[in-house]
Design a protein around this motif. Structure first.
Motif, short mmCIF file in Angstrom:
data_model
loop_
_atom_site.label_atom_id
_atom_site.label_comp_id
_atom_site.label_asym_id
_atom_site.label_seq_id
_atom_site.Cartn_x
_atom_site.Cartn_y
_atom_site.Cartn_z
N ASP A 100 30.20 10.12 38.01
CA ASP A 100 29.32 11.09 37.37
C ASP A 100 29.71 12.53 37.70
OD1 ASP A 100 28.65 10.90 39.98
OD2 ASP A 100 26.49 10.78 39.68
N PRO A 194 24.48 9.60 33.61
CA PRO A 194 25.03 10.77 34.31
C PRO A 194 26.51 10.99 34.02
CG PRO A 194 23.64 9.48 35.77
CD PRO A 194 23.81 8.67 34.52
N GLU A 195 27.26 9.90 33.77
CA GLU A 195 28.68 10.04 33.46
C GLU A 195 28.89 10.79 32.15
OE1 GLU A 195 28.00 6.72 36.22
OE2 GLU A 195 27.16 7.22 34.26
#
Length: 264
Positions: A100, A194-195
């Motif tokens: 992330d 989140p990535e």
């Protein structure tokens, strides 16, 4: 001598690509010429450039078509052609993903950090040029190529900035360990991973860096003084947004009691 207009680089790009569509008023477009793609470009880059510069089907007589395009080009202020040339000359950037967190590279930054960037079989990679005596050769790290000119043109044409979504938690997923039937804890469930948000932030920073470079390169045009960019470098809120879920009440757990994971 007429007084120059002072304009922020972002507003200038919107004027060039949204109002005057300067990329469609170049000599190649007026004459209906097709600029060949570089053979080394990946399919993604070819599609991206087609999206950026647009394609049209010419069904009108050639002479009338050229005259119409030339008329449109004559209405474009000369300074905007200089802007377009500078945009097309921008170097591409590269995004390195690590879960992330993303790192943005350009060739100059990589050279200063003793990192080599190369292309192989249509893919881009990075690796440290030097490593300690007796240490194994560091592995190649995969990069995502970002066409800087495409990002600049697409956002200017639409009159927007690159999208960066909020890091929003919508639920909590139970964590089980061993044969236990009761959860030992909970982990957040995000609306957007989140990535993915890390990639969005990296692309936004590529766009912002490109605007800063353009403002420096074309700061003084014949009729314009270019400033900026006024757009913030990191507009996102580092806080995690919690969206309450009715099931939390039934499970006797509230999002307010969960501590958000800190992310870089």
């Amino acid at each position: 001598m007429a007084q120059k207009e002072t304009i922020d680089i972002e507003a200038l790009l919107v004027r060039a690509y949204r109002q005057y569509q300067v990329d469609r008023a170049t000599p190649e477009k007026i004459l209906g010429l097709v600029v060949p793609m570089l053979p080394s470009e990946s399919n993604y880059m070819i599609v991206a450039r087609h999206l950026a510069y647009g394609t049209s089907i010419d069904t009108s007589p050639a002479g009338a078509n050229i005259l119409g395009r030339a008329t449109d080009a004559a209405a474009v202020p000369e300074d905007l052609f200089a802007v377009h040339d500078a945009v097309l000359a921008l170097d591409d950037y590269f995004i390195e993903r690590a879960r992330d967190v993303c790192m943005v590279w350009d060739r100059e930054t990589a050279a200063r950090a003793d990192v080599e960037i190369w292309q192989q079989d249509g893919e881009w990679f990075a690796r440290a040029k030097r490593w300690g005596a007796g240490e194994p050769e560091p592995p190649a790290r995969r990069l995502q190529q970002v066409s800087t000119s495409v990002i600049v043109i697409l956002n200017a044409r639409a009159g927007i900035r690159p999208t960066v979504d909020d890091l929003e938690i919508v639920d909590q997923r139970p964590i089980y360990r061993g044969a236990r039937k009761e959860p030992v804890g909970y982990e957040p469930v995000y609306l957007i991973s989140p990535e993915m948000i890390a990639v969005q932030r990296a692309e936004y920073q590529v766009w912002h860096c490109a605007l800063a470079l353009l403002a420096a390169q074309i700061s003084e045009l014949d009729t314009l003084t270019v400033t900026g960019p006024a757009a913030p470098l990191s507009p996102w809120d580092e806080k995690v947004i919690h969206t309450p879920n009715p099931l939390d009440v039934q499970d006797n757990r509230t999002l307010g009691e969960e501590r958000p994971i800190e992310r870089n």
